[in-house]
Design a protein around this motif. Structure first.
Motif, PDB file in Angstrom:
ATOM      1  N   ARG A 236      -7.673   1.376   3.793  1.00 51.67           N
ATOM      2  CA  ARG A 236      -6.774   1.721   4.893  1.00 51.67           C
ATOM      3  C   ARG A 236      -6.376   3.196   4.908  1.00 51.67           C
ATOM      4  N   GLY A 237      -6.589   3.896   3.843  1.00 50.06           N
ATOM      5  CA  GLY A 237      -6.204   5.295   3.756  1.00 50.06           C
ATOM      6  C   GLY A 237      -5.792   5.617   2.339  1.00 50.06           C
ATOM      7  N   GLU A 238      -5.236   6.800   2.159  1.00 51.68           N
ATOM      8  CA  GLU A 238      -4.803   7.241   0.839  1.00 51.68           C
ATOM      9  C   GLU A 238      -3.326   7.610   0.897  1.00 51.68           C
ATOM     10  N   ARG A 239      -2.569   7.161  -0.093  1.00 52.96           N
ATOM     11  CA  ARG A 239      -1.138   7.445  -0.160  1.00 52.96           C
ATOM     12  C   ARG A 239      -0.836   8.194  -1.455  1.00 52.96           C
ATOM     13  N   GLU A 240      -0.144   9.315  -1.347  1.00 51.96           N
ATOM     14  CA  GLU A 240       0.310  10.045  -2.525  1.00 51.96           C
ATOM     15  C   GLU A 240       1.731   9.595  -2.817  1.00 51.96           C
ATOM     16  N   LEU A 241       1.912   8.936  -3.969  1.00 49.25           N
ATOM     17  CA  LEU A 241       3.172   8.279  -4.291  1.00 49.25           C
ATOM     18  C   LEU A 241       3.609   8.599  -5.710  1.00 49.25           C
ATOM     19  N   ALA A 242       4.849   8.292  -6.003  1.00 44.75           N
ATOM     20  CA  ALA A 242       5.346   8.404  -7.371  1.00 44.75           C
ATOM     21  C   ALA A 242       4.801   7.236  -8.188  1.00 44.75           C
ATOM     22  N   THR A 243       4.464   7.505  -9.444  1.00 44.38           N
ATOM     23  CA  THR A 243       4.005   6.425 -10.300  1.00 44.38           C
ATOM     24  C   THR A 243       5.176   5.521 -10.666  1.00 44.38           C
ATOM     25  N   GLU A 244       4.868   4.286 -11.042  1.00 40.61           N
ATOM     26  CA  GLU A 244       5.897   3.305 -11.392  1.00 40.61           C
ATOM     27  C   GLU A 244       5.824   2.996 -12.884  1.00 40.61           C
ATOM     28  N   PRO A 245       6.706   3.566 -13.689  1.00 43.57           N
ATOM     29  CA  PRO A 245       6.658   3.270 -15.124  1.00 43.57           C
ATOM     30  C   PRO A 245       6.957   1.811 -15.436  1.00 43.57           C
ATOM     31  N   THR A 246       7.665   1.135 -14.532  1.00 42.73           N
ATOM     32  CA  THR A 246       7.906  -0.299 -14.684  1.00 42.73           C
ATOM     33  C   THR A 246       7.727  -0.958 -13.322  1.00 42.73           C
ATOM     34  N   VAL A 247       7.326  -2.227 -13.339  1.00 46.69           N
ATOM     35  CA  VAL A 247       7.219  -3.000 -12.109  1.00 46.69           C
ATOM     36  C   VAL A 247       7.845  -4.364 -12.349  1.00 46.69           C
ATOM     37  N   THR A 248       8.372  -4.965 -11.293  1.00 47.00           N
ATOM     38  CA  THR A 248       9.045  -6.250 -11.423  1.00 47.00           C
ATOM     39  C   THR A 248       8.059  -7.357 -11.774  1.00 47.00           C
ATOM     40  N   ASP A 249       6.968  -7.418 -11.020  1.00 53.24           N
ATOM     41  CA  ASP A 249       5.952  -8.444 -11.264  1.00 53.24           C
ATOM     42  C   ASP A 249       4.722  -7.755 -11.818  1.00 53.24           C
ATOM     43  N   MET A 250       4.622  -7.674 -13.114  1.00 50.64           N
ATOM     44  CA  MET A 250       3.548  -6.902 -13.744  1.00 50.64           C
ATOM     45  C   MET A 250       2.174  -7.488 -13.450  1.00 50.64           C
ATOM     46  N   ALA A 251       2.095  -8.802 -13.206  1.00 49.67           N
ATOM     47  CA  ALA A 251       0.797  -9.418 -12.958  1.00 49.67           C
ATOM     48  C   ALA A 251       0.135  -8.857 -11.703  1.00 49.67           C
ATOM     49  N   THR A 252       0.943  -8.487 -10.702  1.00 48.24           N
ATOM     50  CA  THR A 252       0.352  -7.997  -9.457  1.00 48.24           C
ATOM     51  C   THR A 252      -0.330  -6.645  -9.640  1.00 48.24           C
ATOM     52  N   ALA A 253       0.007  -5.938 -10.715  1.00 44.17           N
ATOM     53  CA  ALA A 253      -0.571  -4.620 -10.942  1.00 44.17           C
ATOM     54  C   ALA A 253      -1.967  -4.684 -11.539  1.00 44.17           C
ATOM     55  N   ILE A 254      -2.384  -5.855 -12.037  1.00 44.33           N
ATOM     56  CA  ILE A 254      -3.696  -5.942 -12.685  1.00 44.33           C
ATOM     57  C   ILE A 254      -4.556  -7.086 -12.147  1.00 44.33           C
ATOM     58  N   THR A 255      -4.050  -7.887 -11.242  1.00 41.41           N
ATOM     59  CA  THR A 255      -4.839  -8.982 -10.703  1.00 41.41           C
ATOM     60  C   THR A 255      -5.394  -8.600  -9.332  1.00 41.41           C
ATOM     61  N   ASN A 256      -6.304  -9.410  -8.845  1.00 45.48           N
ATOM     62  CA  ASN A 256      -6.971  -9.104  -7.577  1.00 45.48           C
ATOM     63  C   ASN A 256      -6.077  -9.506  -6.409  1.00 45.48           C
ATOM     64  N   GLY A 257      -5.032  -8.710  -6.144  1.00 40.22           N
ATOM     65  CA  GLY A 257      -4.127  -9.011  -5.054  1.00 40.22           C
ATOM     66  C   GLY A 257      -4.293  -8.101  -3.858  1.00 40.22           C
ATOM     67  N   GLN A 258      -5.405  -7.380  -3.745  1.00 41.14           N
ATOM     68  CA  GLN A 258      -5.577  -6.390  -2.686  1.00 41.14           C
ATOM     69  C   GLN A 258      -5.960  -7.048  -1.358  1.00 41.14           C
ATOM     70  N   ASP A 259      -5.258  -6.674  -0.307  1.00 40.65           N
ATOM     71  CA  ASP A 259      -5.534  -7.194   1.028  1.00 40.65           C
ATOM     72  C   ASP A 259      -5.732  -6.015   1.976  1.00 40.65           C
ATOM     73  N   CYS A 260      -6.990  -5.654   2.206  1.00 42.00           N
ATOM     74  CA  CYS A 260      -7.297  -4.471   3.014  1.00 42.00           C
ATOM     75  C   CYS A 260      -7.184  -4.749   4.508  1.00 42.00           C
ATOM     76  N   SER A 261      -6.861  -5.984   4.889  1.00 38.82           N
ATOM     77  CA  SER A 261      -6.589  -6.295   6.294  1.00 38.82           C
ATOM     78  C   SER A 261      -5.083  -6.342   6.562  1.00 38.82           C
ATOM     79  N   SER A 262      -4.293  -6.048   5.548  1.00 35.77           N
ATOM     80  CA  SER A 262      -2.840  -6.082   5.682  1.00 35.77           C
ATOM     81  C   SER A 262      -2.361  -5.036   6.685  1.00 35.77           C
ATOM     82  N   THR A 263      -1.230  -5.302   7.305  1.00 30.59           N
ATOM     83  CA  THR A 263      -0.577  -4.314   8.176  1.00 30.59           C
ATOM     84  C   THR A 263       0.711  -3.804   7.543  1.00 30.59           C
TER      85      THR A 263
END
Length: 289
Positions: A236-263
């Motif tokens: 969908r494009g490229e986003r320059e963002l701040a990195t996240e040293p912690t995430v609430t749901d860590m599983a979403t950061a390493i599993t196949n949760g990508q949806d390139c048809s998302s809006t």
């Protein structure tokens, strides 16, 4: 309009000046036309051709953590070698070293000649990803202006960067004072690295004027590019963002949760990645712990 296009446009256009009275003179550069009937014909206006300056030579060291024979490193090496005035040196682990972070061997590991999957000459190192960069710089005498690591198979987001050998290799470059880009592609049922390689070469092209040195004082950061695995769909494009040293749901950061048809348009690194955006973050050159 761009600077080169604007210069070319200006060179083709000349100012027309109407003299006061019955006589008009057309001024084109330093040439003036005769004003009386029967005089010499006007000289044709000249057109200046502006040739873009050739890019300065750039040497790129490419390494990874999936191993020298992996498809991801082969894809990025092939793409980088197609850029003008670019020399690519490939030094990577002999075998898959995923998840080894910035580990190094207690003694300098052995190295030997190898090739990438498509046959590009390379050096294989019997050690960790960071070892590979150290061998390239300290033993082989490679003097790159930039180090690119990857393209890794699997995303390296947020708190997981410290586990990544791809990031570990990039951090080894930063320790030598060399800018580094760590590149990773999200998990999925299959891997087509073409879109990822295009984003890597676009980033290198956009920043290449800044890569002028070959080492020095240690750098404090490296750049981390994660590209979603969209299959046949487009990123969908490229986003320059701040990195996240912690995430609430860590599983979403390493599993196949990508949806390139998302809006959706999340403002966080992991959310944007999983919504089909490539994410570009700046991360510390040393692990948090």
């Amino acid at each position: 309009m761009g600077a080169v296009r604007q210069a070319a446009w200006a060179a083709r256009t000349r100012l027309t000046v109407m003299a006061v009275g019955a006589t008009a003179a057309l001024v084109t550069g330093a040439t003036a036309c005769g004003g009386s009937s029967g005089g010499s014909p006007a000289a044709a206006p000249t057109t200046a051709v502006v040739t873009p300056a050739a890019p300065q030579p750039l040497t790129i060291l490419v390494s990874n953590d999936d191993g020298v024979g992996a498809a991801g490193i082969d894809a990025v090496v092939t793409a980088l070698r197609a850029l003008p005035a670019v020399t690519v040196d490939v030094v990577a682990p002999a075998t898959n070293q995923s998840g080894t972070g910035g580990k190094t061997s207690p003694t300098t590991p052995a190295h030997h000649d190898a090739t990438t999957a498509s046959g590009v000459a390379a050096t294989a190192v019997d050690g960790f990803p960071a070892d590979s960069v150290n061998v390239a710089l300290d033993v082989l005498g490679v003097k790159p202006n930039l180090v690119v690591t990857g393209i890794n198979q699997g995303q390296n987001l947020g708190p997981f960067v410290d586990l990544s050998g791809t990031v570990g290799a990039a951090r080894a470059a930063a320790a030598h004072g060399i800018p580094a880009l760590a590149t990773s592609m999200g998990l999925g049922p299959a891997f087509d690295y073409s879109q990822a390689a295009t984003l890597v070469t676009a980033w290198v092209t956009a920043h290449r004027a800044t890569f002028t040195g070959t080492g020095g004082a240690a750098l404090s950061t490296v750049t981390n590019l994660n590209i979603p695995n969209c299959g046949a769909a487009k990123i969908r494009g490229e986003r320059e963002l701040a990195t996240e040293p912690t995430v609430t749901d860590m599983a979403t950061a390493i599993t196949n949760g990508q949806d390139c048809s998302s809006t959706a348009n999340p403002a966080d690194e992991v959310g944007a990645f999983n919504a089909g955006f490539a994410t570009l973050t700046t991360i510390p050159a040393k692990p948090a712990k």
